[in-house]
Each structure stands twice: as C-alpha cells, then as structure tokens.
Design a protein around this motif. Structure first.
Motif, PDB file in Angstrom:
ATOM      1  N   GLU A 190      30.639  24.729 -29.244  1.00  0.00           N
ATOM      2  CA  GLU A 190      30.134  25.495 -28.096  1.00  0.00           C
ATOM      3  C   GLU A 190      29.389  24.575 -27.129  1.00  0.00           C
ATOM      4  O   GLU A 190      29.550  24.685 -25.903  1.00  0.00           O
ATOM      5  N   ALA A 191      28.578  23.675 -27.681  1.00  0.00           N
ATOM      6  CA  ALA A 191      27.852  22.739 -26.818  1.00  0.00           C
ATOM      7  C   ALA A 191      28.824  21.840 -26.054  1.00  0.00           C
ATOM      8  O   ALA A 191      28.680  21.644 -24.832  1.00  0.00           O
ATOM      9  N   LEU A 192      29.809  21.305 -26.730  1.00  0.00           N
ATOM     10  CA  LEU A 192      30.777  20.428 -26.068  1.00  0.00           C
ATOM     11  C   LEU A 192      31.593  21.199 -25.032  1.00  0.00           C
ATOM     12  O   LEU A 192      31.918  20.664 -23.966  1.00  0.00           O
ATOM     13  N   TRP A 193      31.927  22.447 -25.314  1.00  0.00           N
ATOM     14  CA  TRP A 193      32.620  23.290 -24.340  1.00  0.00           C
ATOM     15  C   TRP A 193      31.763  23.474 -23.086  1.00  0.00           C
ATOM     16  O   TRP A 193      32.269  23.524 -21.967  1.00  0.00           O
ATOM     17  N   ALA A 194      30.443  23.557 -23.295  1.00  0.00           N
ATOM     18  CA  ALA A 194      29.513  23.694 -22.174  1.00  0.00           C
ATOM     19  C   ALA A 194      29.164  22.345 -21.551  1.00  0.00           C
ATOM     20  O   ALA A 194      28.250  22.264 -20.721  1.00  0.00           O
ATOM     21  N   ALA A 195      29.893  21.280 -21.937  1.00  0.00           N
ATOM     22  CA  ALA A 195      29.712  19.923 -21.400  1.00  0.00           C
ATOM     23  C   ALA A 195      28.372  19.318 -21.782  1.00  0.00           C
ATOM     24  O   ALA A 195      27.751  18.597 -20.998  1.00  0.00           O
ATOM     25  N   VAL A 196      27.927  19.590 -23.009  1.00  0.00           N
ATOM     26  CA  VAL A 196      26.699  18.990 -23.531  1.00  0.00           C
ATOM     27  C   VAL A 196      27.085  18.015 -24.640  1.00  0.00           C
ATOM     28  O   VAL A 196      27.630  18.432 -25.671  1.00  0.00           O
ATOM     29  N   PRO A 197      26.845  16.711 -24.484  1.00  0.00           N
ATOM     30  CA  PRO A 197      27.176  15.746 -25.535  1.00  0.00           C
ATOM     31  C   PRO A 197      26.395  16.037 -26.811  1.00  0.00           C
ATOM     32  O   PRO A 197      25.256  16.540 -26.771  1.00  0.00           O
ATOM     33  N   VAL A 198      26.993  15.717 -27.957  1.00  0.00           N
ATOM     34  CA  VAL A 198      26.382  15.975 -29.266  1.00  0.00           C
ATOM     35  C   VAL A 198      26.141  14.646 -29.972  1.00  0.00           C
ATOM     36  O   VAL A 198      27.068  13.848 -30.154  1.00  0.00           O
ATOM     37  N   LEU A 199      24.891  14.420 -30.381  1.00  0.00           N
ATOM     38  CA  LEU A 199      24.493  13.199 -31.084  1.00  0.00           C
ATOM     39  C   LEU A 199      24.371  13.512 -32.570  1.00  0.00           C
ATOM     40  O   LEU A 199      23.672  14.450 -32.956  1.00  0.00           O
ATOM     41  N   THR A 200      25.019  12.725 -33.414  1.00  0.00           N
ATOM     42  CA  THR A 200      25.046  13.033 -34.844  1.00  0.00           C
ATOM     43  C   THR A 200      25.106  11.763 -35.668  1.00  0.00           C
ATOM     44  O   THR A 200      25.301  10.662 -35.135  1.00  0.00           O
ATOM     45  N   VAL A 201      24.946  11.921 -36.986  1.00  0.00           N
ATOM     46  CA  VAL A 201      25.148  10.843 -37.957  1.00  0.00           C
ATOM     47  C   VAL A 201      26.023  11.401 -39.073  1.00  0.00           C
ATOM     48  O   VAL A 201      25.584  12.273 -39.823  1.00  0.00           O
ATOM     49  N   PRO A 202      27.272  10.944 -39.196  1.00  0.00           N
ATOM     50  CA  PRO A 202      28.121  11.462 -40.275  1.00  0.00           C
ATOM     51  C   PRO A 202      27.630  11.003 -41.635  1.00  0.00           C
ATOM     52  O   PRO A 202      27.200   9.856 -41.805  1.00  0.00           O
ATOM     53  N   GLY A 203      27.682  11.918 -42.604  1.00  0.00           N
ATOM     54  CA  GLY A 203      27.260  11.608 -43.962  1.00  0.00           C
ATOM     55  C   GLY A 203      28.429  11.579 -44.925  1.00  0.00           C
ATOM     56  O   GLY A 203      29.586  11.459 -44.522  1.00  0.00           O
ATOM     57  N   PRO A 204      28.169  11.746 -46.225  1.00  0.00           N
ATOM     58  CA  PRO A 204      29.236  11.596 -47.225  1.00  0.00           C
ATOM     59  C   PRO A 204      30.047  12.861 -47.490  1.00  0.00           C
ATOM     60  O   PRO A 204      31.039  12.799 -48.215  1.00  0.00           O
ATOM     61  N   THR A 205      29.626  14.010 -46.947  1.00  0.00           N
ATOM     62  CA  THR A 205      30.286  15.271 -47.264  1.00  0.00           C
ATOM     63  C   THR A 205      31.000  15.830 -46.038  1.00  0.00           C
ATOM     64  O   THR A 205      30.716  15.447 -44.896  1.00  0.00           O
ATOM     65  N   PHE A 206      31.918  16.769 -46.265  1.00  0.00           N
ATOM     66  CA  PHE A 206      32.627  17.442 -45.184  1.00  0.00           C
ATOM     67  C   PHE A 206      31.626  18.052 -44.208  1.00  0.00           C
ATOM     68  O   PHE A 206      31.711  17.822 -42.982  1.00  0.00           O
ATOM     69  N   ALA A 207      30.661  18.813 -44.729  1.00  0.00           N
ATOM     70  CA  ALA A 207      29.715  19.523 -43.863  1.00  0.00           C
ATOM     71  C   ALA A 207      28.883  18.580 -43.016  1.00  0.00           C
ATOM     72  O   ALA A 207      28.398  18.963 -41.942  1.00  0.00           O
ATOM     73  N   SER A 208      28.708  17.340 -43.477  1.00  0.00           N
ATOM     74  CA  SER A 208      27.902  16.364 -42.734  1.00  0.00           C
ATOM     75  C   SER A 208      28.732  15.505 -41.793  1.00  0.00           C
ATOM     76  O   SER A 208      28.193  14.616 -41.132  1.00  0.00           O
ATOM     77  N   ARG A 209      30.038  15.774 -41.705  1.00  0.00           N
ATOM     78  CA  ARG A 209      30.911  14.956 -40.859  1.00  0.00           C
ATOM     79  C   ARG A 209      31.592  15.774 -39.754  1.00  0.00           C
ATOM     80  O   ARG A 209      32.370  15.237 -38.961  1.00  0.00           O
TER      81      ARG A 209
END
Length: 641
Positions: free
Chosen positions: A529-548
């Motif tokens: 939803e944020a990306l659709w609204a043109a808002v960049p998303v900052l993240t850190v992928p982890g070892p699990t599906f939910a964290s990636r």
C-alpha cells in the motif's frame, strides 16, 4: 447404562470392546445391531455417535447424537456429544443453540460449562461466553483451560488487560499445552499493547518452551504466534509440522483418482478470506486477469458473507463459487475430488479461520500454499510454497516442508484497481508542513523495543523528521509515547493517525516521505500500500519468509538498495534519507511515474508469470514426475520495466 433388551446386550459389550481397541467401524456396527433390538436406548445411541465421530463420519454421528439427546435431553453427555459433532462441521451457531436448549434445572459441572462457554465463543456470543466461563471457574477455579478460553474471549472483546491476566493465570496453573498456548498469546497481547514490562522474560520462556514440546504439548499452538518473535526457521518448521500432524490426525487420503477429466486446468482456491480482507484485496485483479481459456477457477469459500463490493468482485472473477462453511472437511475434500481439481491452492495456512488441513485427504494431485501465511506449513500433504528469489531463496529450502516454487519478481499479487485518491493537505492530517515524515502503519504487535531503539537513532540524527504511526489502540499509543520519550524523542515529534477506510488510508499515505519497516515480521500488504502511494519502504531482510517480504516488494519496485544489509545500514540510510528531502522526493517521483509498469503492480505480467508457474506444476504431475523445487523462470512479459 439403561437396562438393555436381552438381545442387545451382546452387541453392547462387543461395541464397548471395539471402542476401547480403537476399532471404530466394528464398534459402530455393533451398536447399530444393538439398536435394532433396543432403539430407545440413549446410551447406545451416544456410543454409536462416539464411534462414528472417531471415524470422521460426521453426519451419521450427528444424527446418532441427536437421537441420544432427544431420548435423554437432561443428560449432559448427550448434549456435549451433539455439540461436538456440530462443531466439527463448523455449524457453530447450531452448536451453541444445543446448549441453549439444555433444561435449566439439569446438572452442569465445570467441564460442561467450559464446553458451553467455548461453543458461545465460537458462535461469537462473547458476552454470554464470559458469563459461562465465570460460572465454570466458580466450580473449578484452578482449571487452566477455562482461564485460557476466558482470556481469548476478553481479547476478542478488546479487553486486553483482562485477557493478559487470564493468560498469566493459565500459565501459573499448567505446565503443558495450555501453558504454551497462553505464553504465545501473552507475548502477542503484550506486543499488541506495547506493554513491554515483562516482554523479554515472557518471550524467552516461550522460545525455551518451544524446544521442549512434543506432539502432545505443542499440538494446539498456532505457528502464526511465532512470526513476530525471534523464533528460528527451524522452530517455525517444527511447530508447523506438529500443528499440521495434530490437525490431520486420523485422516486417510482419498483413493487415487481415475484418469483426468479433459478440459481446462482446474484450480481450486480454499480460504475464509473471500470478503473485505487483505488477501482478497491482493487477489482480486489476479483472478480477473487470469487466462480463462486455459484455467477454470473454483472458490471453496468458508468466508463471512459481508456483502461488500470486493466480495462480489472476487466471486464474479471466478467460474464457480462454492459456499462450504457448513460442510465437514472431508466433505469439502470429496467435493474438490468430484470437481476434478488439478491444483488445490490454500490461501490460509496456519492463520485464524484456516481449514487447510482438509488437504490431508489429498483431493488434488497438486497442492499448494500461497500468500496468506508467510512461512512453511510443515505439512507433508502440501507440495509447493509459492515465493520468489527474495522471500524464498533456494538456498533456504531446508526451512520448508514444501518444495519452493519461485515467481520471477515478488510473490505478492497486487490490484491496480485499488484506490489512489488525491492526498489531503498535511494540515488536514495534523502533520507539520516542513517536516520529513517517517511513517510505520504496521500493527503494533510487530513493533519491539529494539525497533524503537533504531527509530529513535534515526530521529536523533534527523532533527527535522517526525514519526507517523497508526493509532491501533489507546494502550499502545500511551506506551509507545512513553517508550520514545525514554529514548529522548519528544511527544510532539510523534503524530498518530486514526483508523480509516482503505481509500482514505492510501490518500493520506501519499503525504509520507519514507516508510520504516519492522522485523522479524515485516509490513506485507501494508508495505505494498505504501509503495502504491509512492512511499519508499526501508527494510532489513532476515532469515525467515515473514522477515523478507518488504525486501521482495521493494526489489519489485526497482529499489533494491532500500533492503539494507544490516541494522546499522538501516539507521545510516534512514538518517541520510531523512536529511535529504530532495533524494526522497526523487524516489517518490520514480514510484509515481512508473507505478503501473513496475513488476509489483503490473498485474498482467504477474498473472502470466503465476499461471506459467502453475502450468509447470501441472505438467510435472501429468508426466508422472514428483514435485521438485521450481526456480524462477524469466518473466513472460520481459524485464524492461
């Protein structure tokens, strides 16, 4: 036991011996023979129901239990058996009504009241359930299961403090399955309210308990509870397997199907989310854009009928809609088999309202988990998990009981028809005009003390920035304000957004400059939803599906650098971006200008890629080959975007 007709006694004793030996069909036959001699014996009917229920013959068991109840309406065992039969068929309102009809002056012990309270809870008659659970505790105050169920009821009434106290009491009273369940919910409720006073100790106790459980103590725990805590991928898989074995215990797969019926590839989706729900929001246009010449789509729906436009849109996009709310799991599986389903796709996994365990009957030759549950199911009756190279890299195949099947871009479908209304003014939203707006609209259970440490570090390094969060509940708002103050972030730098409709939410999202993600459970639909609204998303992928997941979404929007390699990089890049409004403006402009051609939002390309993946599964099965990992193939629409 009633005095039996002499001709029925031999059948009675034979039936009891067969019951004790677990010989359900033999027991049922013996009781049936006995009832021919003495059809008015209520206890014989009750035991026939018990044998048939144990053999998963739900409808005959229900009729037998109903006969027992009608013959002895004041016998609590008859009432509980009939209620159990109805509950196993998801006939929850009828189950509660069985208790309503029980005579007012008939005996009620703590176990009966516990069962009645649970029936009322399942029927969503929550205030009545609370009253009944209190009556049960008046008779047996140390019953851990009643305290746990009372906590569940308080939770669903949004009485979180009361729920927490119930879970703590259950933990003190039990050292087995109820303790584990209560620990998981205590941690969840503490995270939901952001009351972290005992969170570290409670989480440590939960994680330690996970390594001690077996199929008996762990069978009731939903693995979903592990997604937002630092459970390892191995713990997630093990608990998924324990739960899946529990749900499918005693199920024998249907006999092998005969030759495939000619025609289109028949895909059957199983879910309780075909209404106004995040899964339906994501799926709607994918279903509309499908290749209807090649694929025939069935919805096996056990959703609430909310009458929303989205519900009608989902149904209209498919060839067949089947309401299976009141069918037993076996009956749904048999219906899938009769419909000739080639690929069964479960959209729930280990989430609330799931019935994915009915796939243990093996109704389809190919069975898939997709979208609704971001982890392995642990089930040996699911062949594939649909992911992508980011969320499910082949190097992590050991985390999954299923074979990984990768889409070339993000695993997550999206809807280009979702609203994109104009943005309100910042003044209307209570945001300062000259600030850089950092936001996180994740549910509060995904926020941890450590995440607040990182956000506070970014805010300290970017004095012109404010933090914009969703007001999920009053307790969380108060606690988060206090926690940020303890980290040196003044209350005036925090802006709270009330809950709004999806359209209004996306409109206001456009006022944000950068979305700060959480882990180990990322923003999922919230991030797209944020990306659709043109808002960049900052993240850190982890070892699990939910964290990636957020990394998958940002990469599918051409922003791979926003998936940081470490927490230190997250703070450094978040701080740098918050101090560079021009660069943030450029990133927003890129998302705005290329929105419909980005892989994340190019639904036509996604639909072709998705169907190509289903076709690969189908063709392997038709060739007599077993499932195997399916690495991402090049996008059928090209990668020029």
């Amino acid at each position: 036991m009633n005095t039996l007709h002499p001709g029925a006694q031999r059948h009675w004793h034979h039936g009891v011996q067969a019951l004790r030996a677990g010989q359900w069909q033999e027991a049922a036959q013996a009781f049936t023979d006995g009832l021919r001699q003495d059809p008015a014996d209520a206890l014989m009917w009750l035991n026939l129901a018990r044998a048939q229920l144990s053999d998963n013959r739900l409808e005959p068991a229900t009729e037998a239990a109903r006969r027992a109840r009608d013959l002895q309406p004041d016998n609590p065992l008859n009432v509980r058996m009939l209620a159990e039969c109805l509950s196993r068929q998801n006939r929850r309102e009828e189950c509660a009504e069985v208790f309503d009809l029980y005579p007012a002056d008939a005996p009620r012990d703590a176990d009966f009241l516990n069962a009645q309270g649970n029936a009322l809870f399942q029927a969503r008659r929550l205030h009545e359930a609370v009253d009944i659970f209190f009556k049960a505790l008046a008779l047996q105050v140390d019953n851990a299961l009643v305290h746990y169920r009372l906590g569940l009821t308080f939770r669903d009434l949004s009485l979180n403090r009361e729920a927490t106290e119930c879970f703590r009491t259950a933990i003190a009273l039990d050292d087995g399955a109820v303790r584990l369940l209560s620990l998981s919910l205590l941690v969840h409720e503490s995270r939901q309210s952001c009351d972290w006073s005992t969170l570290e100790a409670d989480t440590a106790a939960l994680l330690a308990a996970l390594d001690q459980v077996d199929d008996t103590t762990g069978q009731m725990l939903s693995p979903f509870a592990l997604l937002a805590v630092d459970a390892t991928p191995e713990q997630q898989r093990r608990m998924g397997a324990i739960r899946a074995r529990s749900l499918s215990r005693g199920v024998l797969p249907l006999p092998p199907a005969g030759p495939r019926r000619p025609g289109r590839i028949r895909v059957g989706y199983l879910s309780s989310d075909f209404h106004h729900h995040a899964t339906a929001v994501l799926m709607a246009e994918l279903l509309e854009r499908r290749d209807s010449q090649r694929f025939e789509v069935f919805l096996y729906c056990h959703s609430v009928d909310d009458g929303t436009p989205l519900m009608h849109r989902i149904r209209a996009a498919c060839d067949h809609h089947l309401d299976v709310r009141h069918l037993s799991n076996e009956d749904v599986a048999r219906r899938m088999r009769d419909d000739g389903i080639d690929i069964a796709v479960d959209l729930k996994g280990h989430t609330r309202g799931s019935r994915f365990e009915l796939l243990a009957w093996r109704p389809a030759p190919v069975q898939v988990t997709f979208l609704g549950y971001p982890a392995t199911t642990g089930a040996d009756f699911i062949d594939y998990v649909i992911g992508d190279p980011v969320v499910t890299p082949l190097a992590q195949a050991g985390q999954y009981s299923e074979h990984i099947a990768q889409l070339p871009h993000s695993y997550q479908p999206n809807d280009r028809q979702r609203p994109l209304p104009p943005c309100p003014t910042r003044a209307e939203l209570g945001l300062p005009e000259d600030a850089v707006v950092l936001c996180c609209f994740n549910q509060t259970y995904k926020i941890s003390p450590h995440m607040l440490d990182l956000w506070a570090a970014i805010l300290h390094g970017a004095p012109r920035a404010v933090l914009w969060m969703l007001r999920w509940n009053a307790h969380a708002e108060a606690h988060l304000t206090q926690e940020l103050a303890a980290r040196g972030v003044a209350a005036e730098r925090i802006v709270w957004a009330p809950k709004r409709t999806l359209e209004d939410h996306i409109a206001r999202l456009r006022a944000a400059d950068l979305f700060l993600d959480t882990w180990p459970c990322n923003a999922h639909t919230t991030a797209s939803e944020a990306l659709w609204a043109a808002v960049p998303v900052l993240t850190v992928p982890g070892p699990t599906f939910a964290s990636r997941v957020a990394a998958s979404l940002t990469c599918a929007c051409g922003l791979p650098d926003l998936a940081c390699a470490s927490e230190a990089d997250y703070v450094a890049l978040g701080t740098a971006l918050a101090n560079d409004p021009a660069l943030l403006g450029f990133l927003k402009q890129q998302l705005e200008e290329h929105r419909l051609t980005l892989p994340l939002f190019d639904t036509d390309r996604y639909a072709r890629d998705y169907e190509a993946l289903l076709l690969r599964m189908f063709e392997r099965q038709q060739a007599g080959l077993p499932p195997q990992a399916l690495a991402a193939a090049p996008s059928l629409e090209g990668d020029a975007a």
